[in-house]
Each structure stands twice: as structure tokens, then as C-alpha cells.
Design a protein around this motif. Structure first.
Motif, short mmCIF file in Angstrom:
data_model
loop_
_atom_site.label_atom_id
_atom_site.label_comp_id
_atom_site.label_asym_id
_atom_site.label_seq_id
_atom_site.Cartn_x
_atom_site.Cartn_y
_atom_site.Cartn_z
N TRP A 508 3.87 19.89 49.69
CA TRP A 508 4.91 20.15 48.70
C TRP A 508 6.21 19.49 49.18
N GLY A 509 6.77 18.58 48.38
CA GLY A 509 8.00 17.90 48.76
C GLY A 509 8.85 17.60 47.55
N THR A 510 9.38 16.38 47.51
CA THR A 510 10.18 15.92 46.37
C THR A 510 9.63 14.57 45.91
N TYR A 511 9.99 14.19 44.68
CA TYR A 511 9.49 12.93 44.14
C TYR A 511 9.99 11.76 45.00
N GLN A 512 9.03 10.98 45.50
CA GLN A 512 9.28 9.83 46.38
C GLN A 512 10.15 10.19 47.58
N PHE A 513 10.10 11.46 47.97
CA PHE A 513 10.79 11.96 49.16
C PHE A 513 12.31 11.74 49.09
N ASN A 514 12.83 11.86 47.86
CA ASN A 514 14.28 11.79 47.67
C ASN A 514 14.92 13.12 48.04
N ASN A 515 16.24 13.11 48.15
CA ASN A 515 16.95 14.35 48.45
C ASN A 515 16.71 15.38 47.34
N PRO A 516 16.64 16.66 47.69
CA PRO A 516 16.32 17.68 46.69
C PRO A 516 17.48 17.92 45.73
N VAL A 517 17.11 18.28 44.51
CA VAL A 517 18.07 18.72 43.51
C VAL A 517 17.73 20.16 43.18
N TYR A 518 18.63 21.07 43.47
CA TYR A 518 18.32 22.49 43.34
C TYR A 518 18.76 23.04 41.98
N PHE A 519 18.07 24.11 41.55
CA PHE A 519 18.47 24.83 40.34
C PHE A 519 18.05 26.29 40.48
N LYS A 520 18.64 27.14 39.67
CA LYS A 520 18.33 28.56 39.68
C LYS A 520 17.34 28.89 38.55
N GLU A 571 10.19 10.65 60.15
CA GLU A 571 11.48 11.35 60.08
C GLU A 571 11.86 11.66 58.62
N ASN A 572 11.49 10.75 57.69
CA ASN A 572 11.80 11.00 56.28
C ASN A 572 10.91 12.10 55.71
N LEU A 573 9.64 12.06 56.07
CA LEU A 573 8.73 13.09 55.59
C LEU A 573 9.09 14.45 56.16
N ALA A 574 9.46 14.47 57.44
CA ALA A 574 9.82 15.74 58.08
C ALA A 574 11.02 16.37 57.40
N LYS A 575 12.00 15.55 57.04
CA LYS A 575 13.21 16.06 56.39
C LYS A 575 12.86 16.80 55.10
N ILE A 576 11.95 16.25 54.31
CA ILE A 576 11.59 16.87 53.04
C ILE A 576 10.61 18.02 53.24
N TYR A 577 9.66 17.87 54.14
CA TYR A 577 8.70 18.95 54.38
C TYR A 577 9.39 20.23 54.84
N HIS A 578 10.40 20.08 55.68
CA HIS A 578 11.07 21.25 56.23
C HIS A 578 11.97 21.97 55.23
N LEU A 579 12.10 21.44 54.01
CA LEU A 579 12.83 22.18 52.98
C LEU A 579 12.13 23.50 52.65
N GLN A 580 10.78 23.43 52.61
CA GLN A 580 10.00 24.62 52.28
C GLN A 580 8.90 24.91 53.29
N LYS A 581 8.38 23.84 53.93
CA LYS A 581 7.24 23.93 54.85
C LYS A 581 6.03 24.51 54.12
N TYR A 582 5.74 23.95 52.94
CA TYR A 582 4.58 24.32 52.15
C TYR A 582 3.50 23.25 52.32
N ALA A 583 2.28 23.68 52.64
CA ALA A 583 1.18 22.74 52.78
C ALA A 583 -0.15 23.48 52.68
N MET A 584 -1.20 22.73 52.34
CA MET A 584 -2.56 23.26 52.26
C MET A 584 -3.51 22.20 52.79
N VAL A 585 -4.52 22.60 53.54
CA VAL A 585 -5.50 21.66 54.07
C VAL A 585 -6.86 21.94 53.47
N ILE A 586 -7.64 20.89 53.29
CA ILE A 586 -9.04 21.02 52.87
C ILE A 586 -9.90 20.52 54.03
N ARG A 587 -10.82 21.34 54.46
CA ARG A 587 -11.68 20.97 55.60
C ARG A 587 -13.12 20.80 55.14
#
Length: 587
Positions: A508-520, A571-587
């Protein structure tokens, strides 16, 4: 009557022999205890409670290790107390009242222990009892302390780093020696002149601590110094310990941070015991060998678990177990080089998982010779040595498989989560006949809360709603097709390990790993914050040569029929991933 006495002696002797025989047969396990306070100053107070000396106490600043260590030059075992600049020394004063010493020595200039703090002690104990010993710098202070101590034998240690002076201080008093500090490059002139009439000194540490020039400076005044050293601070501490007789007590302090052990030299001297140094998480091999060789009855750790972890206690208690290759680190990763079973516990009574050769595993903890590993959602113990500590970032992999677009052949504008999840399932051999619309038709849905299911209709864009699904409900749904696990909260290193083990990761990240745009948005219970440009993609590989993740992106509006794959720097992926740290793996 004599017969009864002989029988009694027989049984007593037999009992002693039997006890000794049992003791000899049993494995060695020393008592491990710890002296610690809430901070370095409290630890010093706790240490003082074990020191039997009513003649003198020493006071130094807690972040000026050199002054505190110089205090070990004094004869006897003088409790050392630490002060923080600007902090009221009330707790120290109370403890000194309990000791009621004949003199209170303040080590260091007023820049270290302030005039106001000195006055606090004078007000309570009287001016005649409070004595300041100081020089213009740490070298002159150590020189002034040495003169005041009236010692005639000396050990010289680095004044630029603490470990050697710390461990030397424990043995200095036993050898009727004082501690003098030196620069690495050259011996301070006052120290050089002062040593002229005394016996040959010992240099503590290798040439990285005290250069050959320091040795030459001593030779120039007719001295033949003895150097006691090892290849590093941990081995130097062992070399020092080996110069003294074995003791039933051994102290261990952090080799990475000095404060908890600053006050311990006097305590170690009292028990004629050495101080060894350790890493925070793992006991150095040199220290382990010393314990095996000398077998002290008690090992005392100096400082809390932030300085010396619980794992150090475990390793000492199990010191006779085979030594694990401690290049493995807790919280790190290892590559298994042969098929390795994981066991439920250290009795090896039940196998819970087998890690295949070539796979990576996460080192959750180290207990003696055992590693507790996690891999593919399974965890257990092993004491295998068949691994390498090559870090995951040094290797590369790609997980092949079909590409699924969320815009072709059916346009599903809010379908990135489902498309990425289905891609991951198919790349592991699941849901091979399932289409994206079929997958979405069974997807759990909800009106407002993405923690419960997908919010709204993936085929429509509706403003004011957070139209997504979070990892927990998506993982539960994916498990109806295959083997999925919610990895939310995991480190990026852990995600990379999964990828290198051939397991695709939905991120879970942002489109093309751009800076997030927040809303309520309203989640059905309260207002919450969402990411307006949120996007979910598949991590399909990793390139260890470039440090890039390979992204399979289901949304390619410019060329919807084309497979869209691109790379993102870590470093770019880490910046966006750490916004939420949401992930799922398939094994």
C-alpha cells in the motif's frame, strides 16, 4: 559408641563425595545478576551499596568518563558518584550521608562539576571534607589525581576513548597502580616528567589507542613499558583480566557505552575481580572463552537491558553450549545454506518447519547456541551453523507470472488492491482460472470502514469516501484462494526477505510513489485521515546491484494493454511505505 561415630563419619564423607561427584558431573552454570538503576547516576548509587569503604568517596560528571576513571588511582575502594550538570545532587548527598566518609573528592574542573554543586556538598558535609582535584584538561586531571594518590606504579590508558581505562581501573588498585591518561599520538609532557622516578608503566591497549610514539616517549626517559592489548577493546579487557589471578566473581560492562560501568572499578577492585566488556546483544567470543576457562561462580552485569540485553544473561548461563556463529544478529537476516529444521523448543522434540537451502530467514532472537528464526510465517529454534550473514540487499530476484491490469479489458478505476492481490496469488500458482471481475465480485465490502472491507464499488469513483480495503480484510479474503499473511508493521528488510524467498508482496503506497495528499473522511464512527492519491502495487522483485525494487503496477492508463513494470529506489519506496506500513505477502 565409637562404632556409631565411625558410621556417622562414613556417611558424612560419603555424602560429601557423592555431592562432589554430582557437582563434577553437572554442567557449569554461573549465577548471573545485574546491578542497575534508572539511569547512570542511579546505577552509581546502587553500585556504592556494595562497596565497603568509609574513608573516601569520589564525585565526577556523568558525561566526563575520563575524570571518573582517574578516581580508581586512589588506594582502597572508593565509591564513585556521578553528577549531571545543572541537576540537584540530592540523591547523591543522601547516599553519601549514609556512608559518612572522611573525605569527598570532586574530580574535574568547574566546567565538569559546577561551583554550585560543590557548594551543595560543602553545606552538608563541611568545607574541610570536600576537596576538588582538577587540571586544565582530562590529562592534567588524571595527573593531579595520580599525584594525590601517592601511587608509585602506573597504568597508562587512552584519554580519547573509555574502554581500556575502564577495564584497567578494575585491576589498577589490585596491583597498587594508578591510572594516567594519554593522547593517542603522544604522551602529555607533565605525565612524562612525572613518571621519570617511578617503575616501568604498563600501556593498556594497542597502537590504535596508544601509538608507538607514546612508547618511544617512555623509552626516552629510561622506561621499558609493557603493553597489554588485544585486537579490539573486548580482547584487551580479556588480556588485562588474564594478568590477575582468577576470581569467583566477574563483572561485565557495555563496550559500546560507558556510563553504567563508570562507578564499577572500585567494586571490582574490592572483590579482586576483573571487568570484561560486551556487545549489547551478544557476548564476544573472547569473553565467552574467558568465562569457560576461569569458571567464576557469579557474573555481575553492570547496567540495565538497554546496555546489556537479556540475551547476554542467557548466553552466560548456557556458556558450555556450542558457541553459535555470532555473526548473526538479532533483528538481522541470514541465508540458509542447507535444509534446516525449526523446532518448537530447544529439546528438538517437535519440528514445526523446515527452511529450504537458499532461503532467507529473520533472526528474532539468539539464546545461547540457538537461533530463533522466522520464515514463511513459521518460527522455531535451531542450532545449525549452516548459514551465511550475507545481507538481503546484496542479492537479486524476480518473481515471474501473469500481469493483471485494472483498466483492461475491464476498466475498474478503484481496483488496484484486487488486481495486485490477484497478481500475487497467480504468481504463486493460486487462482489461475480466476478473472479480476470474478475476484472482485466476492471481495468483502463495507459502506465506510476499510478495516472491514472494500468501501463502496470498485467500478465507480465517489468523492468523500476512502475507497480502499486495508490489509487485514484483504488477507482474510486472499486466504480463501491461497496462503496469505498480513505483514503490516514489518520492516522493509523483512519485506525484501520475503521477495528474495520468492514470495510476492502487495504494498500500500501512493500513485507512482509521489508525496501523499491527505484528506479527512468518515469511517462510520469517527473522522479519520486517508491518502487521496493512495495506490496499491505488487513488489515483484529486487535488484541487489542497484538497490531497486521491481514494481508490477496494475494501473497504466496511457497503455492499458501493456504490462507496466518499473523500478523504484529503496529510499523512495521506504519513504512511502512508512506512511502506513501496510503490506501483504502471498507464499
Amino acid at each position: 559408641m565409637k562404632k556409631k561415630i565411625y558410621l556417622l563419619l562414613f556417611f558424612l564423607c560419603f555424602g560429601i563425595l557423592a555431592e562432589n561427584s554430582t557437582a563434577a558431573a553437572s554442567s557449569y552454570q554461573p549465577k548471573v545478576s545485574r546491578i542497575a538503576g534508572r539511569n547512570r547516576r542511579d546505577t552509581a548509587i546502587e553500585v556504592s551499596k556494595f562497596i565497603k569503604n568509609e574513608k573516601r568517596v569520589v564525585i565526577a560528571r556523568d558525561d566526563h568518563y575520563a575524570d571518573a576513571l582517574s578516581g580508581s588511582s586512589f588506594e582502597g575502594n572508593s565509591p564513585a558518584f556521578l553528577l549531571r550538570k545543572g541537576i540537584d545532587p540530592a540523591a547523591v548527598i543522601q547516599r553519601i550521608r549514609e556512608i559518612n566518609p572522611e573525605e569527598i573528592l570532586i574530580l574535574g574542573a568547574e566546567s565538569a562539576v559546577s561551583k554550585e554543586q560543590e557548594q551543595n556538598f560543602i553545606d552538608v558535609f563541611g568545607k574541610e571534607k570536600v576537596i576538588r582535584i582538577a587540571g586544565k584538561n582530562r590529562y592534567e586531571t588524571s595527573f593531579a589525581v595520580a599525584k594525590a594518590s601517592r601511587r608509585q606504579n602506573f597504568m597508562i590508558a587512552s584519554g580519547e576513548n573509555f574502554p581500556d581505562a575502564l577495564t584497567a581501573g578494575a585491576l589498577a588498585s589490585q596491583k597498587n597502580a594508578g591510572i594516567l591518561l594519554s593522547r593517542q599520538s603522544t604522551l602529555p609532557l607533565p605525565v612524562k616528567n612525572y613518571l621519570a622516578p617511578f617503575s616501568d608503566p604498563a600501556l593498556i591497549g594497542g597502537e590504535a589507542a596508544l601509538s608507538s610514539t607514546v612508547e618511544k616517549d617512555l623509552i626516552s626517559i629510561g622506561k621499558t613499558p609493557t603493553r597489554i592489548s588485544g585486537s579490539n577493546r573486548y580482547e584487551t579487557a580479556v588480556s588485562l583480566a588474564e594478568t590477575a589471578p582468577s576470581s569467583e566473581i566477574l563483572f561485565i560492562a557495555s563496550g559500546e557505552n560507558y556510563p553504567d560501568a563508570l562507578a564499577a572499578s572500585s567494586l571490582a577492585s574490592q572483590y579482586k575481580a576483573p571487568i570484561l566488556l560486551s556487545h549489547k546483544r551478544n557476548l564476544p567470543a573472547s569473553a565467552a572463552e574467558y568465562i569457560k576457562k576461569h569458571r567464576p561462580k557469579e557474573v555481575i552485569l553492570l547496567g540495565g537491558e538497554a546496555a546489556l540485553s537479556k540475551n547476554i544473561e542467557t548466553q552466560i548461563k548456557n556458556i558450555d553450549e556450542p558457541v553459535v556463529n555470532h555473526t548473526a544478529k538479532e533483528g538481522g537476516y541470514i541465508k540458509i545454506t542447507k535444509d534446516t529444521p525449526l523446532y518448537k523448543d530447544k529439546t528438538k522434540s517437535k519440528t514445526v518447519h523446515t527452511i529450504a537451502a537458499g532461503k532467507f530467514a529473520y533472526v528474532y532472537k539468539i539464546e545461547g547456541s540457538y537461533l530463533y528464526l522466522k520464515q514463511d510465517g513459521k518460527s522455531g529454534y535451531t542450532n545449525t551453523l549452516a548459514y551465511t550473514t550475507m545481507m538481503p540487499y546484496q542479492e537479486s530476484t524476480y518473481i515471474p507470472g501473469p500481469f493483471i491490469s485494472q483498466v483492461y479489458p475491464v476498466d475498474i478505476p478503484m481496483g488496484c488492491e484486487s488486481a495486485s492481490a490477484l497478481m500475487a496469488l497467480k504468481r504463486k500458482g493460486y487462482a489461475l482460472e480466476t478473472t479480476l471481475p470474478e475476484f472482485i465480485s466476492d471481495l468483502p465490502k463495507t459502506s465506510r470502514n476499510p478495516d472491514l472491507g472494500f468501501v463502496g464499488d470498485p467500478y465507480k469513483v465517489v468523492s468523500g469516501y476512502y475507497m480502499t480495503i486495508h490489509p487485514k480484510p484483504l488477507t482474510q479474503f486472499a486466504n480463501t484462494y491461497g496462503n496469505a499473511q498480513d505483514l503490516s508493521g514489518s520492516s522493509l528488510d523483512y519485506l525484501r526477505m520475503e521477495i528474495l524467498n520468492g514470495n510476492p508482496v502487495v504494498l500500500w503506497g501512493t500513485y507512482q510513489f509521489n508525496n501523499p495528499v491527505y484528506f479527512k473522511y468518515w469511517n462510520g464512527k469517527t473522522m479519520a485521515t486517508g491518502i487521496d492519491n493512495a495506490h496499491v502495487v505488487l513488489l515483484a522483485g529486487y535488484d541487489g546491484k542497484t538497490g531497486e525494487y521491481i514494481i508490477a503496477d496494475p494501473y497504466n492508463p496511457k497503455a492499458p494493454k501493456e504490462y507496466w513494470e518499473y523500478r523504484v529506489k529503496e529510499e523512495n519506496l521506504a519513504k512511502i511505505y512508512h506512511l502506513q506500513k501496510y503490506a501483504m505477502v502471498i507464499r
